[in-house]
Design a protein around this motif. Structure first.
Motif, PDB file in Angstrom:
ATOM      1  N   GLY A  76     -23.205  35.195 111.634  1.00 42.36           N
ATOM      2  CA  GLY A  76     -22.090  35.922 110.526  1.00 42.36           C
ATOM      3  C   GLY A  76     -22.869  35.796 109.521  1.00 42.36           C
ATOM      4  N   LYS A  77     -22.115  35.168 108.957  1.00 39.73           N
ATOM      5  CA  LYS A  77     -22.120  34.254 107.134  1.00 39.73           C
ATOM      6  C   LYS A  77     -22.931  34.364 106.818  1.00 39.73           C
ATOM      7  CE  LYS A  77     -17.471  31.516 107.324  1.00 39.73           C
ATOM      8  NZ  LYS A  77     -16.564  30.703 106.864  1.00 39.73           N
ATOM      9  N   THR A 148     -11.879  41.453 110.928  1.00 39.38           N
ATOM     10  CA  THR A 148     -11.575  41.202 111.557  1.00 39.38           C
ATOM     11  C   THR A 148      -9.600  40.466 111.488  1.00 39.38           C
ATOM     12  OG1 THR A 148     -13.828  40.411 112.181  1.00 39.38           O
ATOM     13  CG2 THR A 148     -12.456  40.143 113.416  1.00 39.38           C
ATOM     14  N   ASP A 170     -20.840  45.022 107.191  1.00 45.45           N
ATOM     15  CA  ASP A 170     -20.556  43.865 107.620  1.00 45.45           C
ATOM     16  C   ASP A 170     -20.185  44.449 109.272  1.00 45.45           C
ATOM     17  OD1 ASP A 170     -19.924  41.820 109.326  1.00 45.45           O
ATOM     18  OD2 ASP A 170     -18.463  41.086 108.086  1.00 45.45           O
ATOM     19  N   LYS A 194     -18.991  39.232 119.430  1.00 45.83           N
ATOM     20  CA  LYS A 194     -17.790  40.032 119.887  1.00 45.83           C
ATOM     21  C   LYS A 194     -18.030  41.057 120.791  1.00 45.83           C
ATOM     22  CE  LYS A 194     -16.759  38.731 115.248  1.00 45.83           C
ATOM     23  NZ  LYS A 194     -15.548  38.046 115.085  1.00 45.83           N
TER      24      LYS A 194
HETATM   25  N1  PMP Z   1     -17.773  38.972 109.322  1.00 45.59           N
HETATM   26  C1  PMP Z   1     -16.752  39.329 109.935  1.00 45.59           C
HETATM   27  C2  PMP Z   1     -16.557  40.593 110.182  1.00 45.59           C
HETATM   28  C3  PMP Z   1     -16.259  38.439 111.050  1.00 45.59           C
HETATM   29  O1  PMP Z   1     -15.431  38.762 112.033  1.00 45.59           O
HETATM   30  C4  PMP Z   1     -16.557  36.879 111.302  1.00 45.59           C
HETATM   31  C5  PMP Z   1     -16.285  36.097 112.420  1.00 45.59           C
HETATM   32  N2  PMP Z   1     -15.379  36.365 112.822  1.00 45.59           N
HETATM   33  C6  PMP Z   1     -18.031  36.976 110.575  1.00 45.59           C
HETATM   34  C7  PMP Z   1     -18.819  37.311 109.415  1.00 45.59           C
HETATM   35  C8  PMP Z   1     -18.266  35.333 111.065  1.00 45.59           C
HETATM   36  O2  PMP Z   1     -19.379  35.900 111.103  1.00 45.59           O
HETATM   37  P1  PMP Z   1     -19.834  33.615 112.080  1.00 45.59           P
HETATM   38  O3  PMP Z   1     -19.095  33.164 112.494  1.00 45.59           O
HETATM   39  O4  PMP Z   1     -20.563  34.143 113.126  1.00 45.59           O
HETATM   40  O5  PMP Z   1     -20.519  32.630 110.930  1.00 45.59           O
END
Ligand code: PMP
Length: 362
Positions: A76-77, A148, A170, A194
């Motif tokens: 995600g990041k 989240t 996102d 998720k």
């Molecule tokens: N966006 C949201 C809404 C998330 O919940 C998360 C991870 N919990 C991320 C981004 C980041 O994802 P990642 O840990 O795969 O980098």
């Protein structure tokens, strides 16, 4: 040990059937004589996985033909950087609606790698209700559909004073949990761990005419258009993650699609919020009903000193990972697509029993 109910915010529960299929594929992929872990990505066996994954995502979400479906490693990041690197144009800025932890992080990353303007910021418990002013030099309006950590979820697009501007969202923690209307979007994206698979992979669905804006200095591995040109295979991809996401796409389809996921998500979260509100002298949810997430139910105990006992007793009964995010404390029950209704029934029964034993009336 028997499988329990895993309320983690992600990685989170996978269907047993998916885990079994992964186990089989790890031993021997469809009688090929090698494990999926050994599978080369340029062979027909993997091409079939990718093709099925893409076509199921397209049909499950009704993705319009002018959108590209990409899969990017880095989770995600990584998209916090890729969004501005791909969409902020010369002299302009990404506009951010900051409703909680993940949209704040995205806005900070946009500031690091390009240019950012915060259009709205709340305290983590609220979502914008006013019409947000969008300056002319804003390329896109970014928001996090489901926060989240904070437990808030949008029910529609943020209201803005510009009918032309496109949105980026996102959807990491509510992807594949309800239909998406792509009309106003430049892009949506989600880390898939998720609702849709395992960590390390993001699905990006981007309007084709938004591609190709990345500056020359942007590394090719961060350029969405490189992924689009190479069918997401510009380097050796995490094959197992693709395979698991494909199995999840099949599962969502078999279960009745995203409308059914939405119906179940509402039923699960209504039951849990209902129990919290029924016992409001013992359990506290400070979020107003209109902003509460269907996916991550963030709540607390009126007596916070009981939290370790609550978490330990629940875990002993097979309900794991109920502690809140380390940054906010409290409790959090994540109710993603795979969480069965029985998991929520068991949790709410436990909560009643726990309140009976530790509450005022004991
Ligand atoms: N966006 C949201 C809404 C998330 O919940 C998360 C991870 N919990 C991320 C981004 C980041 O994802 P990642 O840990 O795969 O980098």
């Amino acid at each position: 040990m028997a499988r329990g109910y895993n309320f983690a915010a992600g990685p989170s529960m996978l269907p047993e059937t998916v885990i079994q299929q992964v186990q089989t594929a790890v031993a021997d992929y469809e009688g090929q004589g090698y494990s999926i872990l050994e599978m080369m990505h340029r062979k027909p066996a993997f091409e079939a996985v990718l093709l099925e994954l893409k076509s199921r995502v397209k049909s499950l979400l009704n993705v319009p033909d002018d959108f590209e479906i990409l899969f990017c490693p880095g989770g995600g990041k990584m998209q916090f950087a890729m969004v501005p690197l791909n969409l902020v144009t010369q002299g302009c800025r990404g506009g951010y609606v900051v409703t909680g932890t993940w949209s704040r992080m995205a806005s900070e990353e946009a500031r690091r790698v390009a240019r950012e303007v915060t259009l709205w910021a709340g305290d983590g418990c609220e979502l914008p209700t006013n019409v947000i002013r969008v300056p002319n030099d804003v390329d896109y309006v970014y928001f996090c559909d489901n926060e989240t950590v904070d437990g808030t979820e949008f029910t529609g697009l943020p209201m803005v004073d510009n009918d032309e501007v496109r949105f980026v969202s996102d959807m990491s923690s509510n992807f594949m949990s309800r239909p998406i209307d792509f009309t106003r979007y430049a892009a949506i994206w989600a880390g898939v761990q998720k609702n849709f698979g395992t960590a390390g992979l993001a699905c990006v669905i981007v309007r084709r005419d938004m591609l190709g804006c990345a500056a020359e200095i942007v590394p090719s591995m961060l350029d969405w258009s490189v992924y689009a040109k190479n069918n997401s295979l510009q380097n050796t991809p995490p094959v197992l993650q693709f395979y698991t996401a494909m199995l999840m796409a099949r599962w969502v389809d078999e279960q009745g699609g995203v409308e059914e996921m939405d119906r179940r998500a509402k039923a699960r979260s209504d039951m849990l919020y209902g129990a919290i509100d029924d016992m409001s002298d013992f359990y506290v949810c400070k979020l107003a009903p209109g902003v509460r997430s269907r996916m991550n139910v963030v709540f607390n105990l009126a007596d916070e000193s009981l939290i370790p006992t609550f978490v330990a007793e629940a875990a002993a009964q097979g309900m794991t990972n109920l502690a809140g995010h380390r940054s906010v404390g409290g409790l959090r029950a994540s109710l993603y697509n795979v969480m069965p209704m029985e998991g929520v029934e068991k949790l709410t029964a436990f909560m009643r029993d726990f309140a009976g034993r530790y509450g005022k009336g004991r």
